[in-house]
Write a protein that holds these residues in place. Structure first.
Motif, PDB file in Angstrom:
ATOM      1  N   ASN A 150       0.830  -1.204   0.000  1.00 58.35           N
ATOM      2  CA  ASN A 150       0.000   0.000   0.000  1.00 58.35           C
ATOM      3  C   ASN A 150       0.868   1.259   0.000  1.00 58.35           C
ATOM      4  OD1 ASN A 150       0.704  -0.671   2.687  1.00 58.35           O
ATOM      5  ND2 ASN A 150      -0.949   0.580   3.510  1.00 58.35           N
ATOM      6  N   GLN A 151       1.862   1.224  -0.894  1.00 51.63           N
ATOM      7  CA  GLN A 151       2.703   2.383  -1.155  1.00 51.63           C
ATOM      8  C   GLN A 151       3.199   2.282  -2.587  1.00 51.63           C
ATOM      9  OE1 GLN A 151       6.796   2.534   0.040  1.00 51.63           O
ATOM     10  NE2 GLN A 151       6.730   0.492   0.944  1.00 51.63           N
ATOM     11  N   SER A 152       3.382   3.418  -3.223  1.00 53.13           N
ATOM     12  CA  SER A 152       4.030   3.451  -4.536  1.00 53.13           C
ATOM     13  C   SER A 152       5.146   4.481  -4.467  1.00 53.13           C
ATOM     14  CB  SER A 152       3.028   3.812  -5.634  1.00 53.13           C
ATOM     15  OG  SER A 152       2.410   5.062  -5.393  1.00 53.13           O
ATOM     16  N   ASN A 153       6.299   4.111  -5.021  1.00 49.30           N
ATOM     17  CA  ASN A 153       7.485   4.955  -4.879  1.00 49.30           C
ATOM     18  C   ASN A 153       7.570   5.985  -5.993  1.00 49.30           C
ATOM     19  OD1 ASN A 153      10.604   5.545  -4.728  1.00 49.30           O
ATOM     20  ND2 ASN A 153      10.045   4.409  -2.880  1.00 49.30           N
ATOM     21  N   GLU A 154       7.966   7.196  -5.631  1.00 49.85           N
ATOM     22  CA  GLU A 154       8.116   8.257  -6.622  1.00 49.85           C
ATOM     23  C   GLU A 154       9.292   7.997  -7.558  1.00 49.85           C
ATOM     24  OE1 GLU A 154       6.027  11.561  -6.908  1.00 49.85           O
ATOM     25  OE2 GLU A 154       5.096   9.618  -6.537  1.00 49.85           O
ATOM     26  N   ASN A 155      10.265   7.218  -7.085  1.00 50.46           N
ATOM     27  CA  ASN A 155      11.417   6.833  -7.910  1.00 50.46           C
ATOM     28  C   ASN A 155      11.061   5.556  -8.661  1.00 50.46           C
ATOM     29  OD1 ASN A 155      13.831   5.949  -9.004  1.00 50.46           O
ATOM     30  ND2 ASN A 155      15.037   6.363  -7.169  1.00 50.46           N
ATOM     31  N   ILE A 156      10.870   5.648  -9.970  1.00 49.64           N
ATOM     32  CA  ILE A 156      10.420   4.507 -10.758  1.00 49.64           C
ATOM     33  C   ILE A 156      11.386   3.327 -10.659  1.00 49.64           C
ATOM     34  CG2 ILE A 156      11.509   5.280 -12.900  1.00 49.64           C
ATOM     35  CD1 ILE A 156       8.060   3.559 -12.545  1.00 49.64           C
ATOM     36  N   ASP A 157      12.670   3.609 -10.435  1.00 50.78           N
ATOM     37  CA  ASP A 157      13.657   2.533 -10.316  1.00 50.78           C
ATOM     38  C   ASP A 157      13.462   1.702  -9.043  1.00 50.78           C
ATOM     39  OD1 ASP A 157      14.892   3.280 -12.690  1.00 50.78           O
ATOM     40  OD2 ASP A 157      16.272   4.663 -11.689  1.00 50.78           O
ATOM     41  N   LEU A 158      12.747   2.262  -8.060  1.00 56.35           N
ATOM     42  CA  LEU A 158      12.519   1.550  -6.799  1.00 56.35           C
ATOM     43  C   LEU A 158      11.106   0.961  -6.704  1.00 56.35           C
ATOM     44  CD1 LEU A 158      14.190   4.045  -4.284  1.00 56.35           C
ATOM     45  CD2 LEU A 158      15.199   2.043  -5.391  1.00 56.35           C
ATOM     46  N   PHE A 159      10.338   1.158  -7.755  1.00 53.49           N
ATOM     47  CA  PHE A 159       8.931   0.785  -7.720  1.00 53.49           C
ATOM     48  C   PHE A 159       8.723  -0.676  -7.312  1.00 53.49           C
ATOM     49  CE2 PHE A 159       4.564   1.262  -9.094  1.00 53.49           C
ATOM     50  CZ  PHE A 159       4.367   2.635  -9.004  1.00 53.49           C
ATOM     51  N   TYR A 160       9.443  -1.580  -7.981  1.00 54.68           N
ATOM     52  CA  TYR A 160       9.295  -3.020  -7.718  1.00 54.68           C
ATOM     53  C   TYR A 160      10.563  -3.593  -7.073  1.00 54.68           C
ATOM     54  CZ  TYR A 160       5.209  -2.585 -10.744  1.00 54.68           C
ATOM     55  OH  TYR A 160       4.004  -2.213 -11.298  1.00 54.68           O
ATOM     56  N   GLU A 161      11.242  -2.780  -6.271  1.00 56.63           N
ATOM     57  CA  GLU A 161      12.503  -3.165  -5.646  1.00 56.63           C
ATOM     58  C   GLU A 161      12.404  -4.509  -4.925  1.00 56.63           C
ATOM     59  OE1 GLU A 161      16.490  -2.608  -3.987  1.00 56.63           O
ATOM     60  OE2 GLU A 161      15.439  -1.694  -5.685  1.00 56.63           O
TER      61      GLU A 161
END
Length: 346
Positions: free
Chosen positions: A319-330
């Protein structure tokens, strides 16, 4: 102590040691996932993980909070907006109408949506909408490439599919989808409805581990067929079990869904292009074949993959989405890698 008794003690000791080491060898993924989740840099994890094999739970845990403000702990049964994983459900609903003869995959979309103004409505087919090969970037603009020649991901085509489902059924997409969930006994799965109080966790936008509430994750009800289904890991596992074992679609229809004529790259599935069927990505060039989809944005991330050969299903909801697309599916990428290199694949 007799020789026989000593031999018996030795045999039991060897048995205990070997069974203990077998148990450790058998589960070589749980502790790795636990250690991974403890990481807070470059970002933290806040969500639920479920891994099953042959219908049996292998890993099921919740980490973090459903509401960061009041520190309400997440539970494994909590509901999340699954964002673009909703597209797989819309693809299945479309294919069920294909099975009934109400939708023809090779018919132009104007047949079902006659009010479309663009001339491409006469050449773009339902098939093109399903696998993102239509070339549609915006419903009010010309195509950006010739249909079938390339891949362009987005919400527009699946919003159109939702409208087509409504056209051929004479019912709201929301009602058609909710009926299917009831039929499949997915009791905690339902469609987002604007202005309606619904049982789900709060979504957050993560910027450098600073969290802000996303007040309006879904703009309107038209978005539901592209990104607005609400579910939990338990129901999504039920969905995968039924879908991939022939309990939702006919075998020939499922084959259509999981056959691809177009490829595309997605970070959560690796650096190489893989197949895209109808609402599903197909990784069949890797040593272990798997199929699945992702969803993310507006305060939520969803990730689910199924390994047909070993009957392993992996579902991760955050229940969070990261503003840094590179960390989105870390974390999702690393959980997939842990599973793919574990004893579950043997």
């Amino acid at each position: 102590m007799t020789q026989t008794f000593r031999l018996l003690i030795l045999f039991l000791a060897i048995l205990l040691i070997s069974s203990g080491s077998y148990g450790q060898e058998k589960d070589d993924y749980s502790s790795k996932i636990d250690s991974l989740i403890k990481m807070t840099n470059p970002r933290s994890f806040n969500g639920v993980i479920l891994i099953t094999q042959k219908g049996k739970t292998k890993y099921k845990k919740a980490f973090g909070y459903s509401n960061l403000g009041n520190k309400t702990p997440l539970k494994t049964k909590d509901n999340f907006i699954i964002m673009s994983n909703s597209k797989q459900i819309t693809a299945v609903l479309t294919l069920k109408e294909v099975e009934k003869g109400k939708i023809d995959l090779q018919s132009p979309v104007r047949k079902y949506l006659p009010d479309l103004l663009q001339t491409w409505a006469d050449t773009v087919t339902v098939h093109h909408l399903l696998n993102f090969s239509a070339g549609i970037a915006d419903i009010d603009k010309p195509l950006i490439f010739k249909p079938s020649s390339d891949f362009k991901y987005g919400n527009t085509t699946y919003i159109m599919l939702g409208k087509i489902i409504e056209k051929v059924t004479g019912r709201r997409y929301i009602d058609v989808a909710n009926d299917l969930f009831q039929e499949l006994k997915m009791k905690n799965t339902f469609c987002f409805e604007q202005g309606k109080e619904q049982n789900r966790v709060q979504g957050y936008r993560n910027t450098n581990n600073n969290f802000a509430i996303v007040e309006k994750p879904i703009e309107n009800n038209d978005m539901v067929s592209a990104a607005g289904i609400i579910s939990n890991v338990i129901d999504l596992n039920t969905w995968d079990e039924l879908l991939h074992k022939g309990k939702i679609l006919k075998p020939e229809t499922y084959k259509l869904m999981t056959t691809y004529s177009i490829t595309a790259q997605h970070n959560a599935f690796g650096k190489e292009k893989i197949g895209y069927g109808y609402g599903i990505r197909i990784s069949d060039k890797t040593p272990i074949k798997y199929v699945g989809h992702t969803g993310g944005g507006s305060g939520f991330v969803s990730f689910k993959v199924y390994f047909p050969k070993t009957d392993v299903d992996v579902i991760v909801l955050e229940n969070q989405s990261n503003e840094n697309i590179d960390l989105f599916y870390e974390f999702e990428i690393k959980i997939r890698e842990i599973v793919m290199n574990s004893s579950l694949m043997k």
